[in-house]
Design an enzyme around this catalytic site. Structure first.
Site, mmCIF file in Angstrom:
data_model
loop_
_atom_site.group_PDB
_atom_site.id
_atom_site.type_symbol
_atom_site.label_atom_id
_atom_site.label_comp_id
_atom_site.label_asym_id
_atom_site.label_seq_id
_atom_site.Cartn_x
_atom_site.Cartn_y
_atom_site.Cartn_z
ATOM 1 C CE LYS A 9 21.452 47.924 38.579
ATOM 2 N NZ LYS A 9 22.133 48.505 37.445
ATOM 3 C CE1 TYR A 49 24.073 44.661 34.131
ATOM 4 C CE2 TYR A 49 25.505 44.224 36.020
ATOM 5 C CZ TYR A 49 24.137 44.841 35.440
ATOM 6 O OH TYR A 49 23.433 45.585 36.429
ATOM 7 C CG ASN A 112 20.829 51.819 36.991
ATOM 8 O OD1 ASN A 112 21.209 50.918 37.896
ATOM 9 N ND2 ASN A 112 20.539 51.706 35.872
ATOM 10 C CG HIS A 115 19.077 44.328 36.421
ATOM 11 N ND1 HIS A 115 19.591 44.569 35.095
ATOM 12 C CD2 HIS A 115 18.613 42.813 35.910
ATOM 13 C CE1 HIS A 115 18.961 43.803 34.051
ATOM 14 N NE2 HIS A 115 18.599 42.643 34.685
#
Ligand code: CMP
Length: 143
Positions: A9, A49, A112, A115
């Site tokens: 990301k 998403y 985070n 993915h």
């Protein structure tokens, strides 16, 4: 052979972690059959998403993933979806064990780092969404 989709990301790209993450993938023995640095359109972000569209953080998620380049990859190997998930770690970096990518590099659930497809069915869907057939290469590893 099974395939999975992993995407570093914008926070991972911005923190210069592409090399470190790709290195872990190679060292584990996963085969990279597709990879590209790319920007993400709002349309692609919303489709990818889609299952989170009713969540309160959906807008934030789309804004974040479109905020800078991502490094998208398709990996191949036996049981690679599960192996990829294990390398990536849990969604929340705080709960992710040291030794996993999120456990070692991440701090918050929103940012985070990476993915990874969570099932064989979502891997197939995500690979088709992010890559054209001609961007994926069939080859034999020399090892
Ligand atoms: P990812 O594996 O890319 O799939 C969905 C993403 O939603 C997840 O990683 C997180 O980055 C993000 N996410 C999940 N929960 C939250 C939350 N509570 N706030 C912000 N982002 C979240």
């Amino acid at each position: 052979m099974e395939r999975t989709f992993l995407m570093i990301k914008p926070d991972g790209v911005g923190r210069n972690l592409i090399g470190a993450i790709v290195s872990r993938i190679e060292q584990k023995g996963l085969k990279i059959v597709g990879a590209k640095l790319m920007t993400v359109s709002e349309e692609l972000a919303k489709t990818h998403y889609g299952e989170h569209s009713e969540r309160p953080f959906f807008g934030e998620l789309v804004d974040f993933i479109t905020s800078g380049p991502v490094f998208a990859m398709v990996l191949e190997g036996e049981n690679v979806v599960e192996v990829g998930r294990t390398l990536v770690g849990k969604t929340n970096p705080a709960e992710s064990a040291p030794g996993t990518i999120r456990g070692d590099y991440g701090m918050t659930v929103g940012k985070n780092i990476i993915h990874g497809s969570d099932s064989v069915a979502s891997a197939e869907k995500e690979i088709a969404l992010w890559f054209k057939k001609e961007e994926l290469i069939d080859y034999s590893l020399v090892n």
